[in-house]
Design a protein around this motif. Structure first.
Motif, PDB file in Angstrom:
ATOM      1  N   ARG A 104       0.813  -1.213   0.000  1.00  0.00           N
ATOM      2  CA  ARG A 104       0.000   0.000   0.000  1.00  0.00           C
ATOM      3  C   ARG A 104       0.847   1.265   0.000  1.00  0.00           C
ATOM      4  O   ARG A 104       0.332   2.357   0.234  1.00  0.00           O
ATOM      5  CB  ARG A 104      -0.938  -0.025   1.217  1.00  0.00           C
ATOM      6  CG  ARG A 104      -2.021  -1.122   1.116  1.00  0.00           C
ATOM      7  CD  ARG A 104      -2.859  -1.194   2.377  1.00  0.00           C
ATOM      8  NE  ARG A 104      -3.328   0.127   2.758  1.00  0.00           N
ATOM      9  CZ  ARG A 104      -3.578   0.503   4.005  1.00  0.00           C
ATOM     10  NH1 ARG A 104      -3.410  -0.352   5.005  1.00  0.00           N
ATOM     11  NH2 ARG A 104      -3.989   1.727   4.268  1.00  0.00           N
ATOM     12  N   GLU A 120      -0.301   4.628  -1.583  1.00  0.00           N
ATOM     13  CA  GLU A 120      -1.418   5.376  -1.001  1.00  0.00           C
ATOM     14  C   GLU A 120      -0.963   6.598  -0.218  1.00  0.00           C
ATOM     15  O   GLU A 120      -1.719   7.563  -0.068  1.00  0.00           O
ATOM     16  CB  GLU A 120      -2.232   4.469  -0.072  1.00  0.00           C
ATOM     17  CG  GLU A 120      -2.986   3.380  -0.799  1.00  0.00           C
ATOM     18  CD  GLU A 120      -3.699   2.413   0.122  1.00  0.00           C
ATOM     19  OE1 GLU A 120      -4.370   1.517  -0.392  1.00  0.00           O
ATOM     20  OE2 GLU A 120      -3.567   2.550   1.364  1.00  0.00           O
ATOM     21  N   LYS A 142      -7.815  -2.031   5.165  1.00  0.00           N
ATOM     22  CA  LYS A 142      -6.792  -1.072   5.583  1.00  0.00           C
ATOM     23  C   LYS A 142      -6.458  -1.225   7.068  1.00  0.00           C
ATOM     24  O   LYS A 142      -5.311  -1.022   7.477  1.00  0.00           O
ATOM     25  CB  LYS A 142      -7.248   0.351   5.272  1.00  0.00           C
ATOM     26  CG  LYS A 142      -7.226   0.664   3.779  1.00  0.00           C
ATOM     27  CD  LYS A 142      -7.607   2.106   3.487  1.00  0.00           C
ATOM     28  CE  LYS A 142      -7.451   2.411   2.007  1.00  0.00           C
ATOM     29  NZ  LYS A 142      -7.802   3.805   1.662  1.00  0.00           N
TER      30      LYS A 142
END
Length: 303
Positions: free
Chosen positions: A177, A180, A291
């Motif tokens: 991730r 992000e 998440k």
């Protein structure tokens, strides 16, 4: 299959693209994979001059010759094979890019490349000169648009500031991730699309899960962490659907993403990936759960 616009261009790519590096070098087998992709409605095919010494471009071009006007071909430039083919060197010079595009066009058997991507990049490159090469190729009609294939935030920022790139290809998944933190928001704000690769994290996010796990773990996940996290993810968000669906839909849930480019070495893989992309999008709650369970990692280098 649904399509999304690439940046501010007039390219509309299917939500699933085929990463052609994995199709192999045997023409019949490669053609069957590409034809399966076409049957599933995929219109976006990603190759590179680096793959199999250019043979990959040739295979892709041959297989797509009869549908050339209906599909989008993306290829890459910047890595120059040594004459002995024992390795390659990085060459983002204007002279090389303008020379190599002609070789790619010849191998693919086309008059133009829809999306021409710089296959890497560093801050030590002659970036203005590199951009000039792409802009000239665009003006000359050899390419329609250009983009970048990079995971380096500092390089991406330079191209956002200085160039008219329409896309950035980068690795992105539930287990990676890093984009992000800053990259995905930056690109989205500037109307530049992301084309993602590695959505299944080397198979860890497919239904084989831990069968694909290595003792080394994955990026900043240890094997033990993967053994803890993946079963919980399966239970929380993939109890009634395939893990492949969840993994691909996670990428597509980000507004910066135009297409998820997944490799396939068989027609069955194509069908599974296509079904995953056609499945129900993740809910906001499912994205939140993912998440909460995974690491919001950041790029420690090239910031």
């Amino acid at each position: 299959m649904k399509k999304r616009q690439v940046g501010k261009s007039d390219l509309f790519v299917t939500e699933l693209g085929l990463g052609c590096m994995s199709i192999g070098t045997e023409e019949k087998a490669a053609r069957s994979i590409i034809e399966a992709a076409l049957e599933e409605g995929i219109n976006y095919f990603d190759t590179a001059d680096l793959y199999d010494f250019g043979d990959n471009e040739q295979l892709v071009g041959k297989a797509l010759k009869d549908v050339r006007e209906q599909i989008i071909i993306a290829t890459k430039v910047g890595n120059r094979w040594h004459k002995e083919r024992t390795g390659w060197s990085w060459d983002p010079s204007k002279a090389y890019i303008k020379e190599e595009v002609k070789n790619s066009l010849k191998r693919i058997g086309t008059d133009y490349i829809d999306l021409y991507q710089l296959h890497g990049g560093t801050l030590d490159d002659p970036i203005d000169e590199t951009i000039e090469a792409f802009e000239e190729l665009k003006a000359e009609g050899f390419i329609r648009y250009y983009g970048l294939s990079s995971i380096r935030p500092n390089v991406i920022r330079e191209y956002v500031k200085k160039s008219s790139i329409v896309s950035v290809m980068m690795q992105y998944s539930i287990l990676d991730r890093r984009p992000e933190e800053t990259v995905l928001p930056l690109l989205h704000e500037n109307g530049i699309s992301v084309v993602t690769r590695g959505p299944l994290a080397k198979g860890l996010l497919s239904d084989k899960l831990l069968d694909k796990a290595s003792e080394k773990g994955y990026l900043d996940y240890t094997l033990e962490e993967l053994q803890d996290i993946l079963p919980v993810l399966k239970e929380k968000v993939a109890s009634s659907r395939s893990f492949t669906e969840v993994a691909l839909q996670y990428n597509l849930a980000n507004p910066a993403v135009a297409s998820v480019v997944a490799g396939a070495s068989s027609t069955d893989q194509i069908k599974r990936n296509a079904n995953a992309v056609r499945s129900q999008p993740l809910t906001n709650e499912e994205v939140r759960i993912i998440k909460a369970l995974t690491k919001a990692s950041i790029y420690s280098e090239h910031r």
